[in-house]
Enzyme design. Structure first.
Site, PDB file in Angstrom:
ATOM      1  N   HIS A  29       4.332   6.147  11.467  1.00 33.80           N
ATOM      2  CA  HIS A  29       5.651   5.603  11.635  1.00 33.80           C
ATOM      3  C   HIS A  29       7.010   6.658  11.613  1.00 33.80           C
ATOM      4  CE1 HIS A  29       4.918   1.530  11.120  1.00 33.80           C
ATOM      5  NE2 HIS A  29       4.237   2.337   9.654  1.00 33.80           N
ATOM      6  N   GLU A  87       3.718  -1.144  13.835  1.00 35.20           N
ATOM      7  CA  GLU A  87       2.465  -1.105  13.074  1.00 35.20           C
ATOM      8  C   GLU A  87       1.810  -1.253  13.679  1.00 35.20           C
ATOM      9  OE1 GLU A  87       3.297  -0.731  10.495  1.00 35.20           O
ATOM     10  OE2 GLU A  87       4.565  -1.020   9.371  1.00 35.20           O
ATOM     11  N   GLY A 139       1.020  -0.962   0.004  1.00 31.59           N
ATOM     12  CA  GLY A 139      -0.130  -0.013  -0.677  1.00 31.59           C
ATOM     13  C   GLY A 139       0.550   1.270   0.213  1.00 31.59           C
ATOM     14  N   ALA A 140       1.862   0.924   0.922  1.00 30.84           N
ATOM     15  CA  ALA A 140       3.391   2.576   1.113  1.00 30.84           C
ATOM     16  C   ALA A 140       4.301   1.880   2.077  1.00 30.84           C
ATOM     17  CB  ALA A 140       1.669   3.600   1.933  1.00 30.84           C
ATOM     18  N   GLU A 187       6.914   3.692   4.686  1.00 24.44           N
ATOM     19  CA  GLU A 187       7.399   5.426   5.254  1.00 24.44           C
ATOM     20  C   GLU A 187       9.024   5.426   5.131  1.00 24.44           C
ATOM     21  OE1 GLU A 187       5.965   1.552   6.580  1.00 24.44           O
ATOM     22  OE2 GLU A 187       7.411   1.311   8.664  1.00 24.44           O
ATOM     23  N   GLU A 206       1.479   6.172   7.616  1.00 28.39           N
ATOM     24  CA  GLU A 206       2.866   6.328   7.009  1.00 28.39           C
ATOM     25  C   GLU A 206       3.272   7.443   8.178  1.00 28.39           C
ATOM     26  OE1 GLU A 206       4.219   4.174   5.320  1.00 28.39           O
ATOM     27  OE2 GLU A 206       2.348   3.044   4.851  1.00 28.39           O
TER      28      GLU A 206
HETATM   29 ZN   LIG Z   1       3.016   0.121   8.738  1.00 31.98          ZN
END
Ligand SMILES: [Zn+2]
Ligand SMILES: *[C@@H]1O[C@H](CO)[C@@H](O)[C@H](O)[C@H]1NC(C)=O
Ligand SMILES: *[C@@H]1O[C@H](CO)[C@@H](O)[C@H](O)[C@H]1NC(C)=O
Ligand SMILES: *[C@@H]1O[C@H](CO)[C@@H](O)[C@H](O)[C@H]1NC(C)=O
Ligand SMILES: *[C@@H]1O[C@H](CO)[C@@H](O)[C@H](O)[C@H]1NC(C)=O
Ligand SMILES: *[C@@H]1O[C@H](CO)[C@@H](O)[C@H](O)[C@H]1NC(C)=O
Ligand SMILES: *[C@@H]1O[C@H](CO)[C@@H](O)[C@H](O)[C@H]1NC(C)=O
Length: 937
Positions: A376, A395, A336-337, A339, A373
């Site tokens: 993070h 997470e 998804g992405a 960080e 993100e």
């Molecule tokens: Zn994450």
């Protein structure tokens, strides 16, 4: 992590799959966690000869020996890739580079052990910095097992407290494998980009690739002139240089803060950017030039600065620690992405929003991913877990904090409530299976890359977030945040284990003169798998707990320290705590009043009551829903259905929790009910139960449908999701006004030809319902639109809707199209067949189709998902026999990757047969009674 599908980072990257129930009924969001499977078998490295004076050879496990501590790296990387091609250039996928790591020795040794993977190391040089002399290298060994160790055997000893450097030159290849430094191609060209987490920095340059081996990094990228290079820090200079007769651009970056290798990132592209407002930090959002031009990055840019500023004030560790923040939307990114510190990478759908085309849920997803993100940057980047076994600290926090971030910028969304649907109810399912695992793993149990990769699952993300939310509520958010600030301050630029967190939260608790013992409480939630069901007898106030499992009784005597928010009819909320079975006045009903526990589902547990109290709660819902908080209205339903599945209560009690819904318009209770009723639809939509069930649902949804009717007719959306539920339940259960409405809106589109005025939020549902109610004409029109659609989200909505028709011959033709990549792309074939199988009219033909075309299908499709998709409804002896037959007709070799999925399908079918046998008659009677009552009314 990795190949094909990179997991995680975000929501382990949740892929939101739209499934349609029966004839395009209920749309459910399912979070799929895709795990990379690393194929290499671990081979044990040779063990150390204990009689040698200095450790030699690689360590006995997969971990670095810890005798050398890196302090800084100088890295030069040169991707030879052409970003824009013309017909005279030959693409080159090589990247070359060199790196010098400066390190300190803390224990005498004659070997340097670090990581390197899938690259050729072409030069190695070791220098004693104190004596300013070169140390001779006897040998370099690259281990091809899962350790990825690069062992450099030296001629002389590195001594304790000495300072050294290691220079390596290397070359590698930019593959499209989404791991390490990789390339991605899209319509207009190529990009070089990276994904290190968890263990692929070693694929880019030789390094000490463990999260606790933090160092500073000074990076230079050498790239084709005119392209844009990004890395973790601010650009401090660019020059043009001639190298081997070609002109290159060299971009130098400011030295980073002390950070882990997995957070490095590099990209080279011809992307454009727009800025965001922030007092101090230079924030830029990058995307394909056309996407920037079309304004698709505007929404992301508009919220990023606000979210960052909000986190800065909340965590006040002297604000965000670097002066630039870049984020980039990648056309081909299967996570998804990610960080990466100062250079966050996203999938396009997680960053780009197109006004009028993207839906509200697309927008919510973008805000959520950005908030995750950015969280993070503190939880993960500034303070990092010592080893991957504590991954949930990264997470779980990012997931929990992201709700605070989104709530800050979009307060009208009530996003904080949605954690109950998105994370808690979802992970409750996984965590009630015997195959679940505890949040915290032992450090020694996590060694190889595949061990690490498997930790990126819903337990880590969603259960992590759920227990932190519970703790914040128990301690009080003020105390919790105070403790977090102390923790971040104490461990900035270094690493922690979960005990460190408990210690600093304890400090905040003590300062507040509270008596909660944080570690004692939390160990019960992080070290034991699963969660309890709290059973309350309100006639005597007896409260007890027991490990809740869906399908069996527990073999463990787990006990949890359970903070319980409880409320009695007409009284304020109290907090009680439960360790053992006890009598507690807080749970005793007085004067026939109800007791409700787990207010707002703040606790990570389910609740069961004595039958009398269930009755009182249900009567309250019939009389005045507002006495029961919205989240609890959803939770009563979700708990009841799951308690029934596990045989703690009768199925009729579960069904009765849905009776009051005719009078509720809120999303959370409805969505909770529909997710649970979805199973009933699958099990019964081919049986005589379905008629009475539909009659019941019509009765229940009528009010909800009318509530939204005017908005729907004028294609506006007053509220995010429940309008979608209203339409899909009403239409799929044959409410004529609904079907008429869908046909009309779709007709307008068909006759108007050019513009489509259906609101983006409602498109998937309206298309599906119109095609279900319509015939060939509607289908052909949608197919034409599908073929010509240019945006991915629009194409996906149409592809799904095409599966909703009730015409068998159209479904058959659609199935055939999945064999033709010019019609349905290979990557979409499995989900298309699964959509068709979801349709009760398509179930049997999809299964026949898969069997008939097995030889072709098995070569091109992801068989696990396919088998899972086409057998979801299986619940008869006949279907079970067909599965067995299929297993015996093919040899194991030939079934290959499908064997596990087929075994799971067999097991699930057996469980379904049993459930249907046990419940069908009761459920039929219940729906009949309820629908008869409809006629009387
Ligand atoms: Zn994450
Ligand atoms: C271990 O070292 C001793 C002493 O140097 C040597 O005699 C022995 O052969 C070595 N064993 C192995 C397995 O290398
Ligand atoms: C094609 O690209 C190469 C390398 O970038 C460049 O030298 C050449 O001039 C380009 N040719 C054309 C026709 O644009
Ligand atoms: C290659 O470039 C030339 C000159 O720009 C152009 O005429 C030709 O069509 C191009 N060929 C291809 C295959 O794109
Ligand atoms: C590293 O590579 C760059 C670019 O090729 C080169 O200029 C530099 O001299 C190399 N460093 C060393 C120490 O060889
Ligand atoms: C590494 O070296 C081998 C042998 O020279 C060569 O075949 C291979 O292509 C090289 N790999 C890379 C990534 O450069
Ligand atoms: C609740 O407690 C009462 C009084 O001890 C007892 O009679 C009853 O059976 C209990 N109910 C349940 C469901 O255990």
């Amino acid at each position: 992590m990795a190949t094909g599908v990179y997991i995680s980072k975000f929501l382990a990257i949740a892929i939101v799959v739209l499934t349609v129930s029966s004839i395009g009924g209920i749309i459910t969001m399912i979070i799929v966690y895709e795990n990379e499977r690393i194929k290499t078998q671990p081979t044990a490295p040779p063990t150390t000869n204990s009689t040698t004076p200095y450790p030699a050879g690689p360590p006995p496990n997969m971990r670095l020996p810890g005798n050398l501590i890196p302090e800084s790296y100088d890295i030069v990387l040169q991707p030879h890739l052409y970003i824009v091609m013309n017909n005279t250039t030959n693409q080159s996928l090589v990247f070359t580079g060199n790196s010098t790591v400066y390190f300190r020795c803390v224990e005498n040794t004659k070997t340097i052990v670090l990581h390197s993977k899938e690259q050729n190391v072409t030069a190695v040089k070791v220098t004693d910095l104190d004596k300013e002399k070169i140390i001779k290298v006897d040998n370099t060994i690259l281990y091809s097992n899962e350790s990825n160790f690069l062992e450099i055997v030296l001629d002389s000893v590195l001594v304790k407290d000495g300072n050294y450097s290691l220079f390596t030159a290397f070359e590698g290849e930019l593959l499209d494998d989404l791991a390490g430094f990789y390339m991605s191609s899209y319509k207009k060209g190529f990009i070089a980009t990276s994904q290190m987490q968890p263990t692929d920095a070693r694929k880019v340059f030789p390094c000490f690739d463990e999260p606790a081996m933090k160092a500073t990094f000074r990076v230079s990228l050498i790239h084709r002139p005119g392209t844009t290079a990004l890395a973790n820090g601010k650009v401090i200079g660019t020059t043009l240089e001639v190298i081997d007769g070609e002109t290159w651009e060299v971009t130098r970056f400011q030295t980073t803060k002390k950070m882990s290798t997995y957070l490095l990132a590099f990209t080279v592209s011809d992307f454009h950017s727009i800025g965001s407002t922030h007092e101090r930090v230079d924030i830029k959002t990058y995307a394909r030039p056309e996407a920037i031009k079309a304004g698709q990055a505007k929404y992301a840019a508009s919220i990023t600065g606000n979210i960052l500023a909000f986190y800065e004030s909340t965590f006040s560790t002297d604000a965000y620690f670097i002066s630039t923040l870049d984020q980039i939307a990648l056309p081909d990114f299967s996570a998804g992405a990610m960080e990466n510190w100062g250079l966050v990478t996203y999938r396009e759908t997680a960053l780009l929003y197109e006004e009028g085309v993207s839906s509200t849920s697309n927008k919510e997803w973008i805000a959520t991913v950005i908030a995750h993100e950015l969280a993070h940057q503190w939880f993960g980047n500034l303070v990092t877990m010592k080893w991957w076994n504590d991954l949930w600290l990264n997470e779980g926090f990012a997931t929990y904090i992201s709700y605070m971030g989104v709530d800050h910028i979009e307060p009208t969304w009530n996003i904080k409530d949605l954690i109950v649907l998105n994370d808690i109810q979802t992970v409750f399912q996984v965590d009630s299976l015997a195959s679940s695992h505890p949040l915290s793993s032992k450090e020694d149990d996590v060694q190889t890359s595949s061990d690490i990769t498997q930790l990126f699952d819903s337990i880590t993300y969603s259960k992590g977030a759920a227990v932190l939310r519970m703790l914040a509520d128990y301690l009080d958010e003020r105390v919790f945040l105070n403790g977090l600030r102390k923790y971040l301050q104490a461990f900035q630029y270094s690493n922690t284990v979960h005990k460190d967190l408990w210690e600093y939260l304890q400090e905040a608790v003590d300062e507040d003169s509270s008596h909660i013992k944080v570690a004692e409480v939390m160990d019960t939630w992080t070290k034991q798998m699963g969660y309890p069901v709290i059973t309350i007898n309100t006639t005597n106030g007896a409260v007890s707990q027991e490990h809740f499992l869906q399908n069996q009784t527990s073999d463990y005597d787990f006990e949890w320290h359970v903070p319980i928010r409880v409320m009695k009819e007409g009284e304020p909320i109290k907090i009680a705590t439960l360790d053992k079975k006890v009598l507690m006045p807080d749970f005793l009903s007085e004067d026939g009043k109800w007791v409700l526990a787990n207010i707002n589902c703040m606790g990570y547990f389910r609740v069961n009551y004595d039958p009398v109290n269930w009755d009182r709660l249900l009567s309250q819902l019939e009389m005045n829903i507002h006495e029961i908080p919205i989240i609890n209205r959803g939770q009563l339903i979700d708990d009841a259905f799951n308690l029934a599945r596990a045989k703690h209560i009768n199925v009729t009690l579960a069904l009765r929790t849905t009776k009051y819904l005719w009078n509720d318009t809120e999303y959370i209770p409805w969505e909770s009910a529909l997710r649970n009723l979805d199973y009933f639809i699958l099990m019964f939509d081919r049986s005589e139960v379905y008629g009475p069930m539909q009659a019941y649902l019509r009765k229940q949804v009528g009010g909800l449908y009318q509530h939204f009717e005017n908005f729907t007719m004028f294609s506006t959306v007053p509220e995010q999701y429940n309008q979608i539920n209203a339409i899909s339940v009403a239409c799929s259960n044959d409410i004529p006004e609904c079907q008429e409405m869908a046909r009309m809106l779709f007709d307008n589109w068909m006759t108007n030809k050019t513009s489509n005025r259906i609101h983006p939020n409602l498109k998937a549902t309206i298309y599906c319902q119109a095609i279900a109610a319509g015939g060939e004409k509607e289908w052909e029109f949608a197919w034409g639109k599908f073929e010509n659609a240019t945006t991915a989200t629009e194409k996906d909505k149409l592809r799904y809707a095409l599966s909703c028709t009730r015409k068998i011959w159209l479904l058959n033709r659609y199935l055939e199209y999945t064999l033709n990549p010019d019609k349905i792309r290979k990557m979409d074939a499995v989900s298309t067949i699964s959509y068709i199988a979801r349709n009760v009219a398509g179930q049997a033909i999809a299964w026949n189709f898969v069997r008939a075309n097995w030889n072709y299908i098995k070569g091109i499709m992801s068989l696990g998902n396919l088998i899972d998709g086409v057998t979801q409804r299986f619940s008869t002896d006949f279907e079970l026999e067909e599965l067995w037959q299929f297993l015996t007709d093919h040899d194991v070799e030939e079934l290959h990757l499908a064997i596990r999925a087929l075994e799971q399908a067999t097991e699930r079918t057996e469980a379904n047969i049993k459930w249907v046998k046990e419940n069908k008659q009761t459920v039929l009677e219940w729906f009949k009674n309820e629908s008869r009552r409809e006629q009387l009314n």
